[in-house]
Design a protein around this motif. Structure first.
Motif, PDB file in Angstrom:
ATOM      1  N   ILE A  37       0.813  -1.225   0.000  1.00 32.70           N
ATOM      2  CA  ILE A  37       0.000   0.000   0.000  1.00 32.70           C
ATOM      3  C   ILE A  37       0.839   1.265   0.000  1.00 32.70           C
ATOM      4  CG2 ILE A  37      -0.281   0.198   2.521  1.00 32.70           C
ATOM      5  CD1 ILE A  37      -3.344   0.673   1.882  1.00 32.70           C
ATOM      6  N   THR A  38       2.100   1.175   0.380  1.00 31.64           N
ATOM      7  CA  THR A  38       2.936   2.385   0.427  1.00 31.64           C
ATOM      8  C   THR A  38       3.745   2.591  -0.850  1.00 31.64           C
ATOM      9  OG1 THR A  38       4.695   1.122   1.484  1.00 31.64           O
ATOM     10  CG2 THR A  38       3.177   2.277   2.948  1.00 31.64           C
ATOM     11  N   LEU A  83      -5.948  11.767 -12.159  1.00 31.01           N
ATOM     12  CA  LEU A  83      -5.429  12.795 -11.242  1.00 31.01           C
ATOM     13  C   LEU A  83      -5.218  12.210  -9.842  1.00 31.01           C
ATOM     14  CD1 LEU A  83      -7.540  15.911 -12.318  1.00 31.01           C
ATOM     15  CD2 LEU A  83      -5.111  15.467 -12.757  1.00 31.01           C
ATOM     16  N   ALA A  84      -6.182  11.417  -9.391  1.00 31.58           N
ATOM     17  CA  ALA A  84      -6.069  10.800  -8.066  1.00 31.58           C
ATOM     18  C   ALA A  84      -4.842   9.892  -8.015  1.00 31.58           C
ATOM     19  CB  ALA A  84      -7.333  10.018  -7.744  1.00 31.58           C
ATOM     20  N   ALA A  85      -4.647   9.123  -9.089  1.00 35.62           N
ATOM     21  CA  ALA A  85      -3.497   8.213  -9.127  1.00 35.62           C
ATOM     22  C   ALA A  85      -2.189   9.001  -9.050  1.00 35.62           C
ATOM     23  CB  ALA A  85      -3.547   7.352 -10.386  1.00 35.62           C
ATOM     24  N   LEU A  86      -2.167  10.139  -9.736  1.00 34.37           N
ATOM     25  CA  LEU A  86      -0.954  10.972  -9.734  1.00 34.37           C
ATOM     26  C   LEU A  86      -0.599  11.456  -8.332  1.00 34.37           C
ATOM     27  CD1 LEU A  86      -1.283  13.068 -13.015  1.00 34.37           C
ATOM     28  CD2 LEU A  86       0.528  11.437 -12.420  1.00 34.37           C
ATOM     29  N   MET A  87      -1.601  11.590  -7.475  1.00 29.81           N
ATOM     30  CA  MET A  87      -1.377  12.022  -6.086  1.00 29.81           C
ATOM     31  C   MET A  87      -0.435  11.088  -5.336  1.00 29.81           C
ATOM     32  SD  MET A  87      -2.862  14.823  -5.620  1.00 29.81           S
ATOM     33  CE  MET A  87      -3.754  15.729  -6.889  1.00 29.81           C
ATOM     34  N   TYR A 122      -1.547   6.934   0.276  1.00 31.24           N
ATOM     35  CA  TYR A 122      -2.801   6.999   1.033  1.00 31.24           C
ATOM     36  C   TYR A 122      -3.682   8.131   0.520  1.00 31.24           C
ATOM     37  CZ  TYR A 122      -1.235   3.499   4.353  1.00 31.24           C
ATOM     38  OH  TYR A 122      -0.829   2.324   4.927  1.00 31.24           O
ATOM     39  N   LEU A 123      -3.031   9.249   0.142  1.00 32.84           N
ATOM     40  CA  LEU A 123      -3.781  10.374  -0.412  1.00 32.84           C
ATOM     41  C   LEU A 123      -4.512   9.930  -1.684  1.00 32.84           C
ATOM     42  CD1 LEU A 123      -4.351  13.424  -0.104  1.00 32.84           C
ATOM     43  CD2 LEU A 123      -2.438  13.863  -1.637  1.00 32.84           C
ATOM     44  N   ALA A 135     -13.135   9.292  -2.548  1.00 32.97           N
ATOM     45  CA  ALA A 135     -13.982  10.489  -2.599  1.00 32.97           C
ATOM     46  C   ALA A 135     -14.646  10.638  -3.962  1.00 32.97           C
ATOM     47  CB  ALA A 135     -13.131  11.728  -2.285  1.00 32.97           C
ATOM     48  N   ILE A 136     -13.862  10.423  -5.025  1.00 35.60           N
ATOM     49  CA  ILE A 136     -14.430  10.510  -6.377  1.00 35.60           C
ATOM     50  C   ILE A 136     -15.541   9.476  -6.549  1.00 35.60           C
ATOM     51  CG2 ILE A 136     -13.937  10.196  -8.838  1.00 35.60           C
ATOM     52  CD1 ILE A 136     -11.027  11.017  -8.208  1.00 35.60           C
ATOM     53  N   GLN A 137     -15.252   8.272  -6.109  1.00 31.92           N
ATOM     54  CA  GLN A 137     -16.234   7.205  -6.267  1.00 31.92           C
ATOM     55  C   GLN A 137     -17.506   7.501  -5.499  1.00 31.92           C
ATOM     56  OE1 GLN A 137     -13.740   4.072  -4.866  1.00 31.92           O
ATOM     57  NE2 GLN A 137     -13.434   3.265  -6.915  1.00 31.92           N
TER      58      GLN A 137
END
Lengths: 211, 211, 211, 211
Positions: D119-120, D177-181, D187-188, D195-197
């Protein structure tokens, strides 16, 4: 007593809807549990993105086999569901041919796991091919029995009947040839098997059906 | 308050379609996860095709049990689906008899695994047989309750009703005898169980239904 | 743009048939994979029927939890399927309430495994109870939303509506009390939970529906 | 011969009912086996409620990923089932687009397990995102092909067609965009993905459909 048994046979296995539901169930589960074979053992030694990439690379050949088996199941599911587009009646025997067929559908995750684990061995290809062969035989018997018993809707043109049989036999010949390639390389067998399957799935000669 | 509960009972469990769907789901999953028992532990020592063949030979008795359990599930699924060919109504109780039945259907992969692991032990045969016995009892109760409650379509000839009951009882007598054979050899029990099941599946007295 | 989104909402989640099918799928799988928790580790030390009987005894408490969870799933499945006997329409939101509900249905095998592994711990009972509570809440919200949105068939008598709500609330009160019993003994909690469930399943006040 | 193949293509994959059933099967199984990833290894060291609470805390991030993947599957299931609300016909190709789509649906439990285990790591987010991207692409191709082939019911307003396409593309942009975070924190990424989902699932702009 034999009379009673006959009455039972007349009714047993008549609910086509449930035969289809059972088949859809077994196929969808077999397809989905294929993924369990991809599971990665916990590697305590993963300390960097690079390490993890190495882990992922080890999964790659397993993914190849996963795709192959998924398409295999897709092909036989399409075939099974196609037959039931034409089958309007059933009896106890057609029901049981279907169950025996599903017995070998459910075996695909095992022969796939066997192949995944021993991907460089000819015997693993042989076992996998045997599974496909048996599926082909049951597919043929299923159609043959349905035709002979008059369970097929009358509107079906004879060409479709021939086409259905030819497809099964042609496919099996190609599968056997692909399996034989394992004497050169087992990976070659797998690649050719996938190529044959993609050909069947993507059916290049398709012409658009104008409405 | 008791009045309300009655109203609830009148409606609950009336959707036959969903009872069938749940049953088809549980059966198809139970059938398919049987295969998980076949999984081969990783043998570091497989260096040749010969080694792999030895591995495969070790899987052979497990395959035997796999086939037996698949046919067991096939037989009870056919019986359940046959009953629902005639059942036109349902209530809360029939619904729950069905759920309890499915509870023991879903147990088959466990008793199968137990038998696979301890195939030479009489107790393993005993546990497996108990599972089949309970399935038989619920199958009988299910039909009995549906008949008594007037949920069966009227057109069903009495002979079919008798035939259905006789089949369950006769089969259970044969299963019990086969299980008893474990005092001679557990493998003998398994072979006879499979023979009985194949007899039921292939139903030799079948006569072609001329259309 | 907001207009488009509305159009999407009007159509999305309208196919009741598929919502039911997904629910039946998730329920039947959750029910069937419960059995995976029963799996017996290989004991090299099993040399006699007596040894094997000891193994079987160790499985007994796991069987108890298996039955409890199967009935839990049976109860919520019956409730869900009962609601859909009356629901004639749907929208995007009802669809998602259903999916969130299924998310916690699919969690039951996990909370069951947790309870099986740590059967003597109050926390394990607490986690299991929380799962049931959330299922109850979603069941209630699902019905509430369907009623408020006018998705329920008009013929439903008001008494049934009340009966449905009362059942959910009463059951949850009993479940909470049973869970509290864990402060005396976790086994007591489990036995009382099963007793409550059997009461709901077997519904003693049932009166035969004369046709 | 090419003529025969055409006849085959005309019929193959026409039974929409079974395509839906297979999809519902694969989705419900993929959803339910996600839970297997939550399984807790046996900790011999659990001696108190406090110890067990620590175990439970270790499960917490896995639960987060479980919820995320369940909603992911829920979103694509809703999309697939929405498309089939409008699709009235099918052919061999639409059938295969659907099967290839399901191949990546069934992969979600794997990419979820990979993410849960690592996960990290950015790579784990990348693999997960790739899976979602491919699902999005197949969803789009599926609709595109159905439209071009005239398989869509005529009553569908053009706005709905546009809305459907826009939703897929917009969602994918947000997912990317979320993946790029993950370059800030994995975790972000996960929190933003959820949140998007939730935004798509709960669709805040919903206006009540008055009857």
């Amino acid at each position: 007593m034999p009379q009673l048994r006959d009455d039972y046979n007349i009714f047993a296995g008549h609910d086509l809807q449930r035969t289809k539901a059972l088949a859809d169930g077994v196929f969808s589960i077999a397809m989905t549990i294929l993924v369990l074979e991809l599971s990665i053992p916990f590697f305590g030694s993963v300390h960097s993105e690079g390490d993890l990439f190495t882990v992922l690379l080890q999964v790659a050949p397993r993914l190849l086999v996963y795709f192959m088996s998924f398409i295999t199941l897709g092909i036989f599911w399409t075939g099974h569901s196609l037959q039931y587009t034409f089958i309007e009646e059933s009896d106890r025997h057609l029901n049981w041919i279907s169950i025996f067929f599903l017995m070998f559908v459910a075996l695909i995750p095992f022969t796939t796991a066997f192949l995944t684990e021993y991907i460089t061995f000819k015997l693993a290809i042989g076992v996998y091919w045997l599974n496909i062969l048996i599926l082909g035989i049951f597919t043929y018997i299923h159609w043959q029995y349905a035709c002979k018993s008059g369970f097929i809707s009358r509107e079906i043109p004879e060409k479709v009947d021939k086409s259905l049989r030819n497809r099964i036999i042609t496919a099996q010949i190609f599968y056997a040839l692909a399996a034989l390639m394992c004497f050169i390389s087992t990976y070659l067998s797998i690649v050719i098997l996938i190529a044959i399957q993609l050909n069947y799935a993507l059916a290049p000669s398709f012409r658009h059906i104008s409405k």
